[in-house]
Design a protein around this motif. Structure first.
Motif, PDB file in Angstrom:
ATOM      1  N   THR A 345       2.906   9.774  -1.770  1.00  0.00           N
ATOM      2  CA  THR A 345       3.331   8.395  -1.536  1.00  0.00           C
ATOM      3  C   THR A 345       4.670   8.433  -0.820  1.00  0.00           C
ATOM      4  O   THR A 345       5.491   9.303  -1.074  1.00  0.00           O
ATOM      5  N   LEU A 360       2.180   3.605  10.770  1.00  0.00           N
ATOM      6  CA  LEU A 360       1.317   3.937   9.639  1.00  0.00           C
ATOM      7  C   LEU A 360       0.313   5.013  10.030  1.00  0.00           C
ATOM      8  O   LEU A 360       0.169   6.043   9.352  1.00  0.00           O
ATOM      9  N   HIS A 364       0.090   8.871   8.765  1.00  0.00           N
ATOM     10  CA  HIS A 364      -1.127   9.428   8.157  1.00  0.00           C
ATOM     11  C   HIS A 364      -1.543  10.691   8.875  1.00  0.00           C
ATOM     12  O   HIS A 364      -1.900  11.689   8.264  1.00  0.00           O
ATOM     13  N   TYR A 376      -0.262   7.288   0.609  1.00  0.00           N
ATOM     14  CA  TYR A 376       0.039   5.875   0.516  1.00  0.00           C
ATOM     15  C   TYR A 376       1.390   5.666   1.179  1.00  0.00           C
ATOM     16  O   TYR A 376       2.373   6.276   0.776  1.00  0.00           O
ATOM     17  N   GLN A 378       4.131   2.893   2.196  1.00  0.00           N
ATOM     18  CA  GLN A 378       4.584   1.509   2.123  1.00  0.00           C
ATOM     19  C   GLN A 378       5.603   1.302   3.223  1.00  0.00           C
ATOM     20  O   GLN A 378       6.610   2.005   3.300  1.00  0.00           O
TER      21      GLN A 378
ATOM     22  N   HIS B 705      -3.914   0.004  -2.097  1.00  0.00           N
ATOM     23  CA  HIS B 705      -4.113  -0.374  -0.694  1.00  0.00           C
ATOM     24  C   HIS B 705      -4.465  -1.851  -0.651  1.00  0.00           C
ATOM     25  O   HIS B 705      -5.318  -2.300  -1.415  1.00  0.00           O
ATOM     26  N   THR B 734       3.811   2.069  -4.801  1.00  0.00           N
ATOM     27  CA  THR B 734       3.708   2.166  -3.355  1.00  0.00           C
ATOM     28  C   THR B 734       2.539   1.313  -2.904  1.00  0.00           C
ATOM     29  O   THR B 734       1.439   1.437  -3.435  1.00  0.00           O
ATOM     30  N   GLN B 736       0.317   0.132   0.286  1.00  0.00           N
ATOM     31  CA  GLN B 736       0.007   0.347   1.697  1.00  0.00           C
ATOM     32  C   GLN B 736      -0.750  -0.869   2.219  1.00  0.00           C
ATOM     33  O   GLN B 736      -1.781  -1.244   1.675  1.00  0.00           O
ATOM     34  N   GLU B 738      -2.854  -2.844   5.058  1.00  0.00           N
ATOM     35  CA  GLU B 738      -3.731  -2.533   6.178  1.00  0.00           C
ATOM     36  C   GLU B 738      -4.229  -3.832   6.772  1.00  0.00           C
ATOM     37  O   GLU B 738      -4.697  -4.715   6.066  1.00  0.00           O
TER      38      GLU B 738
END
Lengths: 384, 776
Positions: A345, A360, A364, A376, A378, B705, B734, B736, B738
């Motif tokens: 994370t 992002l 990844h 993950y 953020q 997510h 956390t 994420q 999308e």
């Protein structure tokens, strides 16, 4: 109001049907090569222990009885390994969102701990005996320990090869777990299936021919199991279980070797001190050989940053920070879920005008290259 | 000779492990070792010689021989510049000082024996200087040097106190006629005046001589530069001191008759000593100091010297060498050997450690971990965290710090006090057992000691939990607590299993038990353990409040069964243990974490098991005494084993759940609720992969997510979601985000087949959800 999540209706009372459950377990045990090996070896061990117990009761020899109990205790290690290899294949559910894959690490840990305990007990016993060597009557010892040695040798051969065959299965398996959950996982396992099936096919062939050991008669199961393989998404018990079990068997083997050697020494040369010295040496050996396993599994259980990523990660951080618009990288947590499955994370602080989607996907990408399966990120926009 | 070569091999092997010098340096080190061995040999030899030869004569012969050889090789008169008169005076002073020091040293040798002399006298200057600087200046060079100095002092004290050497006791009652010179007599009276026994006087003397020697070496450094080299100075000084000693020797040999029968038999040993002690050592040391660093040379030199001294001390009294010496010097009484004692061995070990620490160069540059490279390409190091943790720390400070840490918090304080109590009980038991020579008590004491290991584990875990998170352990060490609880639980299981097996065999064949001793000991153990239970049950009530439904270990712990919150356990706690008054600190420390402490539960269960064990022993002893039921003992232990087993299971289950990354059961409902709330946040299409798991008592980590509509402000969603989840107890989150475009990005990038597959699936499900929301 429509229920938007499907989670609510999963609280069904499980119907308890022992027979169905047992047969399900049995099938799942037989489905995988590792657990199958474990299972048969457990059976072998248990039957040996029972024979010993029966014979001990029949001939009223306390030594044999206590030795058989010791064997039972040994079986718990195998049992733990077996249980873990079954449990780790359970699907993830609401409570265990990562699935039960950690069970294998836990099993390795437990096995290692048991071994340490055993080594400690043996060592203290050895010290005690070295101080005042007792009279060991060694008539009955030799046959029993030779038989135990044979059983354990079988185990060593089986597991050595099992470990090789499955050492890279972890990836496919981790894959299926890490990226997809629930219904999505099905789709994946279909996709990945062809690949994993083929590789496994080759492996199984090679091994089962060499090592089914004739006498067991489970060679029939094998073709059937191949089919099973194709149904279950590619799973293999990881090296943690195998390492633990293997170490345990090696320790047992060493124990029997030690007993045999000391029995011979005592018979031939009347060296009474040989027995405690042997057992102390063996205890030390066991203790030393267990340490790496324990250290590794404790590291995983404590959510340590994977040692294999230790050196790769700083570079990755560097690359992420050099992406356009990234100000800062905060709270990086990387840990191992099970063998070869790393989870991470991150929090990224980005400029207000940065393209967060691009960042992002780049992030990844960067971390996937080092082997972090599940990431993950953020993205926090810096306040201007 | 044989043994020399073998030890050569051993020592070089060790070197390879320690520092891996290159091949050229290895040569010098081997040479150094050889020299040191020769020197040790020479000193042992000279100890034997000093028994027959007077010390002044001995010294004169040494200086004389050395000076002759050196003058021959070094040619101090013909080479180099002329020496003015002023410097001759300096050389004279130098020579007199060196005579005094050597006299002191050799006199110490006669008092203490060769091995002890080697240990005390032959430290290199570097070691002593750093020792003195630690002792007498404030900035000694860090805690490691302090540790080295402490080791050194301990070693000297060991030699003083624990070295019960028979010979020294014999020599203490020396007859008055034994003194054969004024000098010896003066020294003897001096030592007697100090009020210490003879060999201790020798030790003190040697330490003083060592200090003098170092001061002398340091002072003469300037002179050696003036003269033109240390070697020239050495040669000249030896010559002068031989001249100085000459009149004394003449007077001495005129007034007293010598004990030596034939001087010719002594030529060989004298030559040997001169060569090994005076010349070879000097040359090799100067070469090695030039080639290696001084500190390394000093370290290896003294270690080799001590090792070979130990080796020789072991073999010197060997009959074979004895025989050899008798052949070479007949008429030598061999009864007065200084034996190896435990104290000497221990102090040798300490000396070796102290030397290697003290002679190590003080390292100022610290190692950091490579973090990465700066944009300019220069490497960045991280000096915080792990690098600092591994630096050496002063031992007393470490103890003080950890004690403070232990006492800081309730849990660890409790464990610590109980551990102390337990240890005290154990030691009393052990001492009493040794005193009365009862094996049963001793073995029980060791068993108690073993039990203490669980407590130590718990204490350590309680300490470690508070360590800061490092780069490697990025979540912190909170998990240690759970692991320790787990290990304790497993441990108890194993013990229960063994007790079970043992009692089964005893049921089949009940042995005769000697019950006399058992009762008082087990009552004592019971009392100690009851104290422990009282102390820990309180903590346990917190742990158990989490919904563990153990059926056996309560009485104190069963309140709050099934309720998840801290409030309940507070209530229950007040109700069950009104008198404790710790509630404040404890409630506070667990306020954030939801009240789970596997570590304390493990320790508690362990203590409980012990208590049950003593209760069982007491009951069965009573039964056996009263009714003669021998079967009572195994049945009791069967019962107890089962109890322990059952009471451990909930702990194990909980710990396993945490280790398997289960969603924390006590937050389950809130989390579900929070997830529902997240669904309703504006702009959120759906969520995926919600993972929540408890890392430790205080940390619940979570990742999720979220799929968003393409026109939402991401930052606001993040804030809302994290607020919602923080309310549910997740404090390491956390998220994420999308958007639809993200998937196109991902699939456009070099992602594999599977990923694309999921992407499409995800898109489909998203469409579904979008429809759902549209319908709504």
């Amino acid at each position: 109001m429509l229920p938007l999540s499907i989670k609510d209706d999963e609280y069904k009372p499980a119907k308890f049907n022992l027979f169905v459950k047992l047969s399900g377990w049995f099938r799942s045990i037989l489905a995988d090569k590792t657990s199958r090996n474990l299972f048969f070896f457990l059976c072998l061990n248990l039957s040996f222990a029972f024979v010993e117990l029966m014979y001990g009761i029949w001939s009223n020899s306390l030594g044999l009885i206590s030795d058989s109990f010791h064997m039972f205790f040994d079986c718990t290690a195998l049992l733990a390994g077996l249980a873990a290899s079954v449990i780790s294949r359970w699907r993830s559910n609401d409570s265990f969102s990562y699935g039960y894959v950690r069970a294998e690490v836990l099993a390795g840990f437990v096995n290692g701990l048991f071994l340490i305990f055993t080594a400690f007990f043996i060592f203290s016993e050895g010290v005690e005996r070295a101080l005042e060597p007792p009279d060991v009557h060694h008539e009955r010892l030799l046959p029993v320990s030779i038989a135990g040695l044979l059983v354990n040798l079988v185990g060593i051969f089986v597991f050595q090869h099992g470990g090789h065959g499955h050492s890279h299965d972890g990836e496919g398996h981790g894959h299926s777990h890490s990226l997809f959950n629930g219904s999505v996982g099905h789709g994946h396992s279909h996709g990945g299936h062809g690949h994993s099936h083929e590789s496994k096919h080759g492996h199984d062939h090679g091994h089962d021919h060499g090592h089914s050991h004739g006498g067991h008669g489970h060679s029939h199961d094998d073709p059937h199991c191949h089919d099973d393989h194709s149904h279950t998404p590619g799973k293999g018990s990881s090296k943690q279980i195998l390492q633990g079990v293997f170490l345990h068997i090696v320790a047992d083997t060493l124990g029997s070797v030690g007993v045999i050697i000391s029995a011979i020494l005592m018979q031939k040369y009347d060296l009474m001190i040989a027995d405690p010295v042997c057992s102390m040496l063996i205890a030390l050996l066991i203790g030393v050989s267990v340490v790496p396993l324990l250290r590794e599994s404790i590291g995983i259980l404590m959510q340590r940053t994977p040692p294999s990523l230790d050196h790769a990660l700083p570079e990755c951080y560097q690359r992420v920070q050099q992406l356009q618009g990234v100000y800062n990288l905060q709270e990086p947590h990387f840990w191992t879920l099970c063998t070869d499955v790393y989870i991470g994370t991150l929090k990224l602080l980005v400029a207000p005008d940065a393209d967060s989607r691009w960042i992002l996907s780049q992030t990844h990408n960067i971390f996937t290259q080092v082997g972090v399966r599940q990431l993950y990120v953020q993205v926090d926009v810096a306040a201007m | 000779m044989d043994e020399k070569y073998s030890s050569n091999v051993i020592s070089s092997g060790k070197l390879g492990r320690v520092e891996a010098p290159d091949a050229r340096l290895t040569r010098y080190i081997v040479l150094l070792y050889f020299t040191k061995l020769m020197k040790a040999f020479g000193i042992f030899e000279s100890y034997d010689l000093l028994k027959v030869v007077h010390i002044v004569q001995f010294l004169f012969i040494l200086k004389m021989g050395c000076a002759m050889i050196l003058v021959f090789f070094q040619k101090p008169f013909s080479s180099g510049k002329m020496i003015p008169k002023r410097q001759w005076i300096k050389i004279f002073k130098h020579a007199v000082m060196s005579c005094v020091i050597s006299l002191l040293g050799f006199f110490g040798l006669t008092l203490c024996g060769p091995l002890r002399t080697l240990l005390l006298f032959e430290h290199s200057d570097v070691v002593v200087i750093s020792l003195l600087s630690v002792l007498f200046t404030s900035s000694g060079g860090g805690p490691s040097k302090t540790r080295g100095a402490a080791l050194f002092i301990i070693a000297v004290i060991c030699l003083l106190l624990f070295d019960n050497d028979d010979l020294m006791a014999k020599m203490a009652e020396h007859p008055e006629g034994h003194h054969d010179s004024a000098l010896t007599h003066a020294l003897y009276t001096g030592i007697a005046f100090l009020g210490v026994a003879d060999h201790k006087g020798g030790v003190v003397l040697l330490v003083l001589a060592l200090c003098l020697k170092v001061a002398f070496n340091t002072a003469s450094r300037k002179l050696s530069v003036e003269i033109g080299g240390a070697k020239r100075l050495y040669a000249l000084s030896n010559l002068v001191s031989a001249v100085v000693l000459l009149p004394w020797v003449i007077v001495l040999s005129a007034t007293t008759e010598s004990k030596v029968e034939s001087w010719s038999g002594l030529i060989l040993p004298f030559a040997m000593i001169i060569f090994s002690v005076m010349i070879l050592d000097f040359y090799v040391e100067s070469i090695c100091t030039a080639k290696l660093e001084t500190s390394r040379c000093a370290r290896y030199g003294s270690i080799f010297l001590f090792l070979s001294g130990l080796l020789l001390a072991n073999f010197w009294t060997h009959p074979l060498t004895d025989q050899l010496r008798v052949i070479s010097k007949p008429g030598q009484q061999s009864s007065t050997e200084h034996v190896l004692s435990g104290g000497v061995l221990v102090s040798a070990c300490f000396f070796i450690m102290a030397d290697s620490i003290l002679s190590a160069p003080s390292s100022k540059g610290q190692k950091g971990t490579l973090v990465g490279y700066s944009p300019e390409g220069t490497p960045l190091y991280n000096f915080m965290g792990d690098a600092l943790q591994h630096t050496s720390q002063s031992l007393p400070r470490f103890i003080k710090d950890s004690l403070k840490q232990i006492l800081e918090e309730y849990d660890s304080r409790q464990i610590f006090y109980f551990l102390c109590l337990n240890l005290a009980f154990t030691f009393v038991e052990l001492f009493y057992g040794v005193w009365t020579n009862s094996l049963g008590l001793i073995s029980d004491g060791f068993h108690m000691l073993f039990d203490c290991s669980a407590l130590v584990l718990g204490l350590f875990a309680a300490l470690m939990t508070r360590w800061k998170a490092t780069r490697i352990y990025s979540y912190g060490y909170g998990r240690v607590e759970i692991l320790s609880g787990f290990i304790n639980g497993l441990f108890l299981m194993v013990i229960a299993f063994f007790v079970f097996v043992e009692s089964v065999t005893r049921v089949i064949d009940p042995p005769n038990i000697n019950t006399d001793m058992l009762t008082p000991v087990s009552v004592g153990g019971l009392l100690v353990n009851l104290v422990g239970i009282c102390a820990f049950s309180h903590a346990h009530s917190h742990g158990a409040s989490k919904g563990s439904c153990s059926g056996h270990d309560h009485g104190h712990s069963h309140h709050g069964h099934g309720h998840g919150s801290a409030e309940h356990s507070h209530g229950g706690h007040g109700h069950s243990h009104g008198g404790h008054g710790h509630s404040h600190g404890h409630g506070h420390s667990h306020g954030g974490g939801g009240g789970m402490n596997a570590n304390m539960r493990g320790v508690f269960l362990h203590v409980l098991a012990d208590t049950l064990g003593s209760v069982g022993v007491i009951i069965s002893t009573l039964l056996i005494k009263q009714f003669g039921w021998l079967i009572a003992d195994p049945i009791c232990s069967l019962f107890i084993a089962t109890l322990i087993f059952l009471s451990v299971i909930p702990l194990l289950k909980d710990a396993c759940e945490v280790l398997l990354l289960r969603t924390p059961p006590e937050n389950d409902k809130e989390l579900n609720f929070a997830l529902e709330k997240i669904q309703k946040i504006e702009g959120v299409l759906s969520y995926r992969d919600p993972h929540f798991w408890r890392h430790s008592a205080s940390v619940i980590a979570g990742t999720i997510h979220l799929q968003l509509m393409s026109d939402v402000v991401e930052q606001r969603v993040i804030q809302q979601v994290s607020a919602v989840l923080k309310d549910a107890g997740v404090n390491n989150l956390t998220i994420q985000l999308e958007k639809e475009a993200y998937f196109q990005h991902m699939s456009g990038l070099s992602t594999g087949f599977h990923e694309v597959l999921t992407m499409t699936q995800q898109m489909e499900s998203m469409k579904y959800y979008k429809d759902g929301t549209c319908i709504m």
